[in-house]
Design an enzyme around this catalytic site. Structure first.
Site, PDB file in Angstrom:
ATOM      1  N   ASP A 104       0.805  -1.225   0.000  1.00 24.86           N
ATOM      2  CA  ASP A 104       0.000   0.000   0.000  1.00 24.86           C
ATOM      3  C   ASP A 104       0.839   1.276   0.000  1.00 24.86           C
ATOM      4  O   ASP A 104       2.054   1.233   0.191  1.00 24.86           O
ATOM      5  CB  ASP A 104      -0.960  -0.010   1.201  1.00 24.86           C
ATOM      6  CG  ASP A 104      -0.321  -0.527   2.487  1.00 24.86           C
ATOM      7  OD1 ASP A 104       0.923  -0.539   2.559  1.00 24.86           O
ATOM      8  OD2 ASP A 104      -1.056  -0.916   3.399  1.00 24.86           O
ATOM      9  N   ASN A 114      -7.688  -3.298  14.439  1.00 25.29           N
ATOM     10  CA  ASN A 114      -9.065  -3.609  14.034  1.00 25.29           C
ATOM     11  C   ASN A 114      -9.120  -4.793  13.059  1.00 25.29           C
ATOM     12  O   ASN A 114     -10.149  -5.053  12.447  1.00 25.29           O
ATOM     13  CB  ASN A 114      -9.722  -2.378  13.390  1.00 25.29           C
ATOM     14  CG  ASN A 114      -8.991  -1.916  12.130  1.00 25.29           C
ATOM     15  OD1 ASN A 114      -8.038  -2.556  11.689  1.00 25.29           O
ATOM     16  ND2 ASN A 114      -9.432  -0.813  11.551  1.00 25.29           N
ATOM     17  N   HIS A 160      -7.323  -5.105  10.267  1.00 33.55           N
ATOM     18  CA  HIS A 160      -7.080  -4.817   8.850  1.00 33.55           C
ATOM     19  C   HIS A 160      -5.783  -5.463   8.352  1.00 33.55           C
ATOM     20  O   HIS A 160      -4.867  -5.723   9.132  1.00 33.55           O
ATOM     21  CB  HIS A 160      -7.120  -3.308   8.553  1.00 33.55           C
ATOM     22  CG  HIS A 160      -5.935  -2.512   8.996  1.00 33.55           C
ATOM     23  ND1 HIS A 160      -6.030  -1.196   9.392  1.00 33.55           N
ATOM     24  CD2 HIS A 160      -4.613  -2.827   9.097  1.00 33.55           C
ATOM     25  CE1 HIS A 160      -4.833  -0.736   9.700  1.00 33.55           C
ATOM     26  NE2 HIS A 160      -3.955  -1.695   9.546  1.00 33.55           N
ATOM     27  N   GLU A 183      -9.792  -2.183   5.448  1.00 31.13           N
ATOM     28  CA  GLU A 183     -10.425  -1.976   6.744  1.00 31.13           C
ATOM     29  C   GLU A 183     -11.619  -2.916   6.920  1.00 31.13           C
ATOM     30  O   GLU A 183     -12.112  -3.485   5.940  1.00 31.13           O
ATOM     31  CB  GLU A 183     -10.906  -0.522   6.840  1.00 31.13           C
ATOM     32  CG  GLU A 183      -9.808   0.514   6.618  1.00 31.13           C
ATOM     33  CD  GLU A 183      -8.828   0.630   7.779  1.00 31.13           C
ATOM     34  OE1 GLU A 183      -8.824  -0.248   8.680  1.00 31.13           O
ATOM     35  OE2 GLU A 183      -8.046   1.594   7.788  1.00 31.13           O
TER      36      GLU A 183
HETATM   37  C1  F6R Z   1       1.450  -1.592   6.182  1.00 30.37           C
HETATM   38  C2  F6R Z   1       0.112  -2.172   6.269  1.00 30.37           C
HETATM   39  C3  F6R Z   1      -0.672  -2.206   7.526  1.00 30.37           C
HETATM   40  C4  F6R Z   1       0.153  -2.595   8.756  1.00 30.37           C
HETATM   41  C5  F6R Z   1      -0.722  -2.602  10.013  1.00 30.37           C
HETATM   42  C6  F6R Z   1       0.101  -2.871  11.261  1.00 30.37           C
HETATM   43  O1  F6R Z   1       1.948  -1.666   4.868  1.00 30.37           O
HETATM   44  O2  F6R Z   1      -0.354  -2.610   5.264  1.00 30.37           O
HETATM   45  O3  F6R Z   1      -1.731  -3.112   7.372  1.00 30.37           O
HETATM   46  O4  F6R Z   1       0.735  -3.840   8.555  1.00 30.37           O
HETATM   47  O5  F6R Z   1      -1.366  -1.372  10.153  1.00 30.37           O
HETATM   48  O6  F6R Z   1       0.954  -1.787  11.477  1.00 30.37           O
HETATM   49  P1  F6R Z   1       2.082  -1.823  12.591  1.00 30.37           P
HETATM   50  O7  F6R Z   1       3.074  -2.853  12.160  1.00 30.37           O
HETATM   51  O8  F6R Z   1       2.690  -0.430  12.556  1.00 30.37           O
HETATM   52  O9  F6R Z   1       1.413  -2.150  13.879  1.00 30.37           O
END
Ligand code: F6R
Length: 241
Positions: A67, A136, A138, A143
């Site tokens: 992303d 959450n 995701h 989401e």
């Molecule tokens: C990042 C991504 C997100 C993260 C998720 C966890 O490219 O796609 O889904 O993997 O938000 O983020 P952290 O590792 O910062 O807790």
């Protein structure tokens, strides 16, 4: 679904790096799907250490990231382009032309999403996709409520996700409201998936993932349907499971 339990974040990073290095060594042309965020930073550092110490080569590897924020250009320190350069790419011998992220500043974001899907297909699909998980549930920026059939698309970021990511920005107002993300169907087509979860803030999502139903309300839950899915989680992330 295979679960690897580790004592802490350091051990989680070691396990993840070990698995990735094994795959890279057995397939020097591997297509890696990569993630940003805090969780994979330790893993990336160990890949760098191994590259410098043991010479594991990334010369023929291709990467596609999950992303990117809409509106941030690659030079912006908050962009995922910048993150990947800083945390991994500039420290290993991967040619810049082999690294791919959705372009958050593309003039036509829908066309950018279409081309990103095409790129992944043209490369023959993702061999190993690395994922983190949101509090959450995701994955990528998919989401809760995102269709399991989704392909790469533009999303409006969840308020919880913007709050969680605000730590990297000067203020919450600076956190972009939109992003481009691989879709859930895109992720599920990867040949192998590795999800990392660390810390108490992930414990509820991990509990629901392990014990709950497969539901679009918890995007990560679909991973249980994947034939080659490994979750590496530390004690804290597993504390409610
Ligand atoms: C990042 C991504 C997100 C993260 C998720 C966890 O490219 O796609 O889904 O993997 O938000 O983020 P952290 O590792 O910062 O807790």
């Amino acid at each position: 679904m295979k679960i690897i339990r580790t004592a802490n974040y350091e051990e989680l990073s070691k396990q993840a790096a070990k698995m990735m290095i094994t795959r890279i060594k057995s397939n020097p042309n591997i297509i890696l799907g990569l993630a940003t965020g805090s969780t994979p930073i330790g893993t990336y550092q160990l890949l760098i250490d191994d590259h410098l110490k043991n010479g594991t080569s990334y010369e023929n590897i291709t990467t596609v990231n999950l992303d990117e924020y809409a509106g941030l250009n690659p030079a912006d320190p908050n962009s995922y382009h910048f993150f990947m350069q800083d945390k991994l790419f500039k420290h290993i011998n991967i040619p810049a032309s082999h690294t791919h992220l959705p372009e958050g500043t593309a003039e036509n974001l829908l066309e950018e999403c279409r081309q990103y899907e095409e790129l992944i297909k043209k490369k023959g699909g993702i061999d190993l996709q690395l994922l983190g998980i949101g509090g959450n549930g995701h994955i990528g920026f998919n989401e809760p409520g995102t269709s399991f059939d989704s392909r790469t698309h533009v999303v409006i970021l969840d308020e919880q996700t913007r709050q969680a990511n605000a730590r990297f920005f000067r203020s919450i107002e600076e956190v972009p409201t939109h992003a481009l993300t691989m879709g859930i169907a895109t992720i599920m087509e990867s040949k192998e998936i590795l999800l990392l979860a660390s810390g108490k803030s992930k414990a509820e999502a991990v509990k629901q993932l392990i014990h709950g139903d497969i539901t679009e309300e918890l995007p990560a839950s679909i991973l249980k349907n994947h034939k080659s899915f490994t979750l590496i989680a530390d004690e804290e992330a597993l504390s409610l499971s």
